[in-house]
Design a protein around this motif. Structure first.
Motif, PDB file in Angstrom:
ATOM      1  N   SER A   1      -0.918  -4.642 -12.314  1.00 14.42           N
ATOM      2  CA  SER A   1      -0.841  -3.462 -13.181  1.00 14.42           C
ATOM      3  C   SER A   1      -0.161  -2.288 -12.483  1.00 14.42           C
ATOM      4  N   GLU A   2      -0.582  -1.986 -11.269  1.00 12.99           N
ATOM      5  CA  GLU A   2      -0.079  -0.800 -10.569  1.00 12.99           C
ATOM      6  C   GLU A   2       1.378  -0.935 -10.139  1.00 12.99           C
ATOM      7  N   GLU A   3       1.789  -2.136  -9.750  1.00 17.10           N
ATOM      8  CA  GLU A   3       3.137  -2.339  -9.199  1.00 17.10           C
ATOM      9  C   GLU A   3       4.075  -3.046 -10.174  1.00 17.10           C
ATOM     10  N   SER A   4       3.637  -3.189 -11.427  1.00 17.34           N
ATOM     11  CA  SER A   4       4.472  -3.841 -12.455  1.00 17.34           C
ATOM     12  C   SER A   4       4.998  -5.190 -11.968  1.00 17.34           C
ATOM     13  N   ILE A   5       4.070  -6.017 -11.495  1.00 17.68           N
ATOM     14  CA  ILE A   5       4.449  -7.325 -10.958  1.00 17.68           C
ATOM     15  C   ILE A   5       5.013  -8.203 -12.075  1.00 17.68           C
ATOM     16  N   SER A   6       6.149  -8.852 -11.774  1.00 15.25           N
ATOM     17  CA  SER A   6       6.771  -9.748 -12.747  1.00 15.25           C
ATOM     18  C   SER A   6       6.748 -11.208 -12.307  1.00 15.25           C
ATOM     19  N   VAL A   7       6.678 -11.452 -10.998  1.00 13.96           N
ATOM     20  CA  VAL A   7       6.683 -12.811 -10.466  1.00 13.96           C
ATOM     21  C   VAL A   7       5.371 -13.035  -9.719  1.00 13.96           C
TER      22      VAL A   7
ATOM     23  N   GLY B   1      17.223  -9.820  -3.915  1.00 16.71           N
ATOM     24  CA  GLY B   1      17.092  -8.371  -4.028  1.00 16.71           C
ATOM     25  C   GLY B   1      15.808  -7.938  -4.703  1.00 16.71           C
ATOM     26  N   SER B   2      14.828  -8.845  -4.786  1.00 22.44           N
ATOM     27  CA  SER B   2      13.548  -8.526  -5.408  1.00 22.44           C
ATOM     28  C   SER B   2      12.659  -7.761  -4.431  1.00 22.44           C
ATOM     29  N   THR B   3      11.666  -7.082  -4.988  1.00 17.96           N
ATOM     30  CA  THR B   3      10.721  -6.327  -4.164  1.00 17.96           C
ATOM     31  C   THR B   3       9.511  -7.186  -3.825  1.00 17.96           C
ATOM     32  N   VAL B   4       9.192  -7.284  -2.536  1.00 15.68           N
ATOM     33  CA  VAL B   4       8.039  -8.043  -2.064  1.00 15.68           C
ATOM     34  C   VAL B   4       6.806  -7.148  -2.070  1.00 15.68           C
ATOM     35  N   VAL B   5       5.729  -7.651  -2.673  1.00 13.97           N
ATOM     36  CA  VAL B   5       4.429  -6.973  -2.635  1.00 13.97           C
ATOM     37  C   VAL B   5       3.446  -7.959  -2.009  1.00 13.97           C
ATOM     38  N   PRO B   6       3.152  -7.831  -0.705  1.00 14.07           N
ATOM     39  CA  PRO B   6       2.283  -8.812  -0.041  1.00 14.07           C
ATOM     40  C   PRO B   6       0.805  -8.561  -0.305  1.00 14.07           C
ATOM     41  N   LEU B   7       0.044  -9.644  -0.357  1.00 18.94           N
ATOM     42  CA  LEU B   7      -1.405  -9.555  -0.524  1.00 18.94           C
ATOM     43  C   LEU B   7      -2.056 -10.254   0.659  1.00 18.94           C
ATOM     44  N   ALA B   8      -2.839  -9.491   1.433  1.00 20.56           N
ATOM     45  CA  ALA B   8      -3.435 -10.028   2.664  1.00 20.56           C
ATOM     46  C   ALA B   8      -4.662 -10.893   2.394  1.00 20.56           C
ATOM     47  N   VAL B   9      -5.494 -10.485   1.432  1.00 21.03           N
ATOM     48  CA  VAL B   9      -6.733 -11.211   1.127  1.00 21.03           C
ATOM     49  C   VAL B   9      -6.829 -11.381  -0.384  1.00 21.03           C
ATOM     50  N   PHE B  10      -7.016 -12.613  -0.817  1.00 18.60           N
ATOM     51  CA  PHE B  10      -7.046 -12.874  -2.257  1.00 18.60           C
ATOM     52  C   PHE B  10      -8.358 -12.418  -2.892  1.00 18.60           C
ATOM     53  N   ASP B  11      -8.228 -11.733  -4.000  1.00 14.99           N
ATOM     54  CA  ASP B  11      -9.358 -11.334  -4.831  1.00 14.99           C
ATOM     55  C   ASP B  11      -8.801 -11.175  -6.242  1.00 14.99           C
ATOM     56  N   VAL B  12      -9.427 -11.826  -7.230  1.00 19.69           N
ATOM     57  CA  VAL B  12      -8.865 -11.851  -8.585  1.00 19.69           C
ATOM     58  C   VAL B  12      -8.694 -10.446  -9.144  1.00 19.69           C
ATOM     59  N   GLU B  13      -9.717  -9.605  -8.989  1.00 20.98           N
ATOM     60  CA  GLU B  13      -9.613  -8.258  -9.553  1.00 20.98           C
ATOM     61  C   GLU B  13      -8.553  -7.439  -8.816  1.00 20.98           C
TER      62      GLU B  13
ATOM     63  N   PRO C   1      -1.997 -11.796   8.880  1.00 20.51           N
ATOM     64  CA  PRO C   1      -1.988 -11.977   7.423  1.00 20.51           C
ATOM     65  C   PRO C   1      -0.756 -11.348   6.772  1.00 20.51           C
ATOM     66  N   ASN C   2      -0.684 -11.489   5.459  1.00 17.07           N
ATOM     67  CA  ASN C   2       0.450 -10.967   4.690  1.00 17.07           C
ATOM     68  C   ASN C   2       0.455  -9.442   4.663  1.00 17.07           C
ATOM     69  N   THR C   3       1.279  -8.837   5.501  1.00 10.94           N
ATOM     70  CA  THR C   3       1.553  -7.412   5.437  1.00 10.94           C
ATOM     71  C   THR C   3       3.040  -7.223   5.734  1.00 10.94           C
TER      72      THR C   3
ATOM     73  N   GLY D   1       0.831  -1.197   0.000  1.00  8.07           N
ATOM     74  CA  GLY D   1       0.000   0.000   0.000  1.00  8.07           C
ATOM     75  C   GLY D   1       0.864   1.244   0.000  1.00  8.07           C
ATOM     76  N   ASP D   2       0.628   2.121   0.969  1.00  8.01           N
ATOM     77  CA  ASP D   2       1.406   3.363   1.059  1.00  8.01           C
ATOM     78  C   ASP D   2       2.767   3.160   1.724  1.00  8.01           C
ATOM     79  N   THR D   3       2.991   1.985   2.275  1.00  8.03           N
ATOM     80  CA  THR D   3       4.273   1.712   2.937  1.00  8.03           C
ATOM     81  C   THR D   3       5.267   1.178   1.918  1.00  8.03           C
ATOM     82  N   ARG D   4       6.366   1.900   1.766  1.00  8.92           N
ATOM     83  CA  ARG D   4       7.422   1.488   0.838  1.00  8.92           C
ATOM     84  C   ARG D   4       8.745   1.570   1.574  1.00  8.92           C
TER      85      ARG D   4
END
Length: 515
Positions: free
Chosen positions: A263-269, A244-256, A64-66, A28-31
């Protein structure tokens, strides 16, 4: 040639020193950069020191994943402690059992999550079980912690220069053979088992996974798999830390939500169960999101049709789709490689990785051996000896074949375990719970096919004479005692359970009789 770190404190120090300004976590807003992650981890460890938590102490994390989870886990390690993850779907009584068995010195627990106050559940289930330090992760709508519970920021504020120095000393003293974590996996005896792993093993399997997935410093890794599971933890943020990859955690799964984050975080993995990719492919608004940065998919835990692999590569533009095989006792033992063809990916779980040897034993059981086989089960030498033989082979309980290339195909299970929604479910644990319900004489549980979950439980119940429980009664009782993925979805009442001459329940007969 650079040598890899063999403990998580060494890995974090290396990452902060070599790529301090690279983003480590985006939540989210935490980077947080790796340098900032290092600072937060040191503060968490120092706060543990300030609370008189000793090296080797066990700290449970039920959240959860945060970004808090990663800071807490690495902070526990930095302070010389042992991480004990708890499944977020567990009930208060299930969590309390684990907390009591490890004699947890601290508990890091979510606030209100998915409409549930987990700490309140825990206190209700075990009012007399004292945990000296409880830290609340602010992920929900509870305004203030309960009495005796420290808010996350207040806990971190307890760090002092003196306690940071002590924490740094402990981090430097952590050795490759020191225990890093105890992950609980449901056992076939009806009682969960705590799997002991060392730092060198945590790092070893994470490094192997990162190399097979070809993780790089340019990757943004969306971690859907829960951090309490080795896939989200060791093959998740620890692998990312090493690469050295960037972790983007997802707390609750939702397809959309997944598509939006890609899209927003340019996820590659993007690892996950096959249903995740199927959900994206079939989503009516897929075209509204930019998914072009996707590069690597890693999946498993369920069959992967060749057509799905091909669609993932053509319609989602994945460069590679990989399958893998492991279990808590070994984490990741086999894995495909990026140049494997769709048929290999679909029909196998890859070949040995992480220095594992793989062979097929009696009754076609899959056997594993290597430096990353667990150290053993917590306080259970008898179960350890049954699982790891005198030659060091881990008996997985899974049945499979190896082809001439060394690629593993899992064909069946020796155990009665089934997979529901990506989680392993052991009927003996459910049966032991349901037998505590008044009015039940005997019970047997099997997995039956389910379109959405893969498999769900069906309970066969023999009532006590004079009792007449209903299906609703049994399901309601299981809701009180068991995590959602363990609860039977249907109940059949029978006069008796089919047994062989030695008295063992014939579950193959029950599978033939399933409704």
């Amino acid at each position: 040639m650079k040598t890899h770190p063999r403990t998580t404190p060494a890995a974090l120090a290396d990452a902060a020193g070599t790529r301090p300004d690279r983003l480590a976590i985006v939540d989210g807003d935490t980077r947080l950069t790796f340098a900032q992650l290092h600072t937060r981890v040191r503060d968490f460890a120092a706060a543990l020191v300030a609370r008189d938590i000793e090296p080797g102490a066990r700290v449970a994390i039920w959240s959860p994943n945060t970004y808090h989870w990663e800071i807490a886990a690495l902070g526990v390690h930095w302070a010389g402690g042992v991480v004990v993850p708890i499944n977020t779907r567990y009930t208060g009584s299930e969590a309390a059992e684990i907390i009591e068995r490890v004699n947890a010195a601290a508990l890091v627990v979510a606030g209100e999550f998915l409409g549930t106050d987990r700490y309140a559940q825990f206190r209700e289930a075990a009012p007399d079980l004292a945990v000296p330090t409880v830290v609340r992760v602010p992920v929900g709508g509870i305004d203030a912690p309960a009495d005796g519970v420290l808010d996350w920021d207040d806990f971190l504020a307890a760090a002092t220069d003196t306690s940071r120095t002590e924490a740094d000393t402990r981090a430097s003293a952590v050795g490759p053979d020191d225990i890093s974590d105890i992950l609980f996996t449901s056992g076939t005896t009806g009682k969960s088992k705590g799997v002991l792993s060392a730092h060198r093993q945590c790092i070893g399997v994470a490094q192997a996974w990162a190399e097979c997935a070809e993780l790089t410093v340019d990757d943004n890794y969306l971690i859907i798999n829960p951090f309490f599971h080795s896939f989200g933890y060791k093959a998740g943020f620890v692998a990312a830390l090493l690469a050295g990859s960037t972790v983007v955690p997802l707390a609750v799964f939702d397809v959309e939500k997944v598509m939006a984050m890609v899209s927003e975080e340019s996820i590659s993995v993007l690892p996950g169960a096959p249903t995740i990719y199927q959900g994206i492919l079939d989503h009516p608004r897929r075209g509204n999101f930019d998914l072009s940065n996707l590069r690597i998919a890693v999946t498993g835990a369920a069959p992967v049709p060749v057509s799905l692999v091909e669609r993932m590569q053509t319609e989602l533009n994945f460069d590679a789709v990989l399958t893998a095989y492991g279990q808590t006792e070994a984490v990741v033992a086999t894995m495909c490689r990026t140049d494997d063809d769709p048929v290999t990916v679909s029909t196998s779980s890859g070949r040995a990785t992480a220095d594992f040897e793989v062979r097929i034993g009696d009754k076609d059981e899959i056997l594993l051996r290597g430096p990353n086989v667990m150290l053993g089960y917590l306080d259970d030498p008898e179960a350890t000896a049954k699982t790891i033989d005198s030659d060091g082979w881990l008996h997985t309980g899974d049945v499979g074949t190896l082809d001439e290339r060394g690629y593993l195909d899992i064909t069946d299970r020796l155990k009665d375990m089934y997979i529901s929604g990506g989680f392993n479910v052991y009927p003996a644990e459910i049966e032991a719970t349901l037998l505590t319900m008044p009015g039940i004489h005997e019970v047997a549980v099997i997995g039956i096919p389910d379109e959405r979950m893969g498999e769900v439980g069906q309970a066969f119940v023999v009532p006590l004479d004079g009792s007449s429980p209903t299906e609703d009664d049994v399901i309601a009782y299981s809701k009180e005692k068991l995590a959602n993925f363990k609860r039977p979805r249907s109940v059949r009442f029978v006069d008796h359970l089919p047994r062989n001459p030695s008295g063992k329940v014939l579950k193959n007969v029950l599978r033939e009789e399933k409704s």
